[in-house]
Scaffold this active site. Structure first.
Site, PDB file in Angstrom:
ATOM      1  N   GLU A   1     -11.427   5.524  -4.801  1.00 39.20           N
ATOM      2  CA  GLU A   1     -11.613   4.090  -4.637  1.00 39.20           C
ATOM      3  C   GLU A   1     -12.645   3.844  -5.794  1.00 39.20           C
ATOM      4  OE1 GLU A   1     -11.865   1.841  -2.029  1.00 39.20           O
ATOM      5  OE2 GLU A   1     -10.381   3.429  -1.137  1.00 39.20           O
TER       6      GLU A   1
ATOM      7  N   ARG B   1      -0.827  -5.226   4.841  1.00 33.80           N
ATOM      8  CA  ARG B   1      -0.185  -4.888   3.595  1.00 33.80           C
ATOM      9  C   ARG B   1       1.097  -3.964   4.217  1.00 33.80           C
ATOM     10  NH1 ARG B   1      -4.771  -2.069  -0.138  1.00 33.80           N
ATOM     11  NH2 ARG B   1      -4.781  -0.881   2.121  1.00 33.80           N
TER      12      ARG B   1
ATOM     13  N   ARG C   1       0.810  -1.087  -0.171  1.00 29.40           N
ATOM     14  CA  ARG C   1      -0.111  -0.059   0.164  1.00 29.40           C
ATOM     15  C   ARG C   1       0.840   1.272  -0.099  1.00 29.40           C
ATOM     16  NH1 ARG C   1      -2.395   4.287   0.128  1.00 29.40           N
ATOM     17  NH2 ARG C   1      -4.492   4.383   1.043  1.00 29.40           N
TER      18      ARG C   1
END
Ligand SMILES: [Zn+2]
Length: 226
Positions: A65, A99, A57
């Protein structure tokens, strides 16, 4: 020992002490690998030695999004920049989805920064006080680059918060509504004061009595302009 020598020894000692304490945060871990997947505008998959894959990330930025305007452009922008390329990842931590958080460098270019410069991502201010990222967003807004060409784009973190609301405005439009249904409910009406707030307002969705509404309902809020 004279005073100077004592000072020198003391100075060395402090240096040593300092480097011992600072060693971890200052020397960041760097991972080299090849980008084998781009999930959206701010996350990717890195193939590293040992044939291992690392979900990454990008730290300090937030791209629109999926479902938001410009999300596809953001994903394509990141792909153009890094897909199939050998990159370095400067690891900064882990996010809550496990992540790896970090900054991607490709051919000497800071990809995180580049995406904000191109107007493909927001500076994620809640989690980053990076001044370069902040300035990059200011410049991109001024130049109306990428997502800033549109009218008052909604930050991805607000969009995610909206999606989580039980009566969230995103997703299923009410029966009989047309394609403009999304904008018809993009405001918040305080049903006590009749003030209408846009999604950037601190009162959006936050007044005691209220509901989502369209741009024609209520009076515009004095603070956000409705
Ligand atoms: Zn307002």
């Amino acid at each position: 020992m004279d005073v100077l020598a004592t000072r020198r020894v003391l100075f060395r000692f402090i240096l040593l002490l300092g480097s011992a304490f600072l060693a971890e945060p200052v020397v960041a871990e760097t991972i080299n690998g090849k980008v084998v997947g781009v999930s959206d505008g701010d996350s990717l998959t890195l193939l590293i030695s040992g044939n291992r894959q690392v979900k990454v990330r990008l730290d300090g930025i937030d791209a629109p999004e999926s479902g938001q305007e410009f999300s596809q452009n953001a994903k394509e922008g990141l792909s153009r920049l890094v897909f199939g390329r050998e990159v370095s990842l400067r690891v900064t931590g882990k996010d809550r989805y496990e992540r790896t958080l970090g900054v991607i460098f490709v051919g000497g270019v800071n990809a995180n920064l580049q995406l904000v410069r191109q107007g493909l991502a927001w500076h994620f201010k809640k989690y980053s006080d990076d001044q370069e990222l902040a300035q990059a967003e200011i410049d991109a807004r001024a130049a109306r680059s990428g997502l800033w060409a549109g009218f008052d784009p909604m930050p991805p973190w607000e969009y995610r918060a909206l999606k989580k609301r039980p009566q969230g405005i995103i997703g299923s439009a009410p029966a009989g509504s047309d394609s403009s249904g999304a904008t018809a409910t993009a405001f918040w009406l305080n049903t006590s004061s009749n003030a209408r707030h846009n999604s950037s307002c601190r009162w959006f969705g936050e007044t005691k009595r209220g509901r989502y509404c369209g741009p024609e309902e209520g009076k515009a809020c004095g603070e956000c302009g409705g």
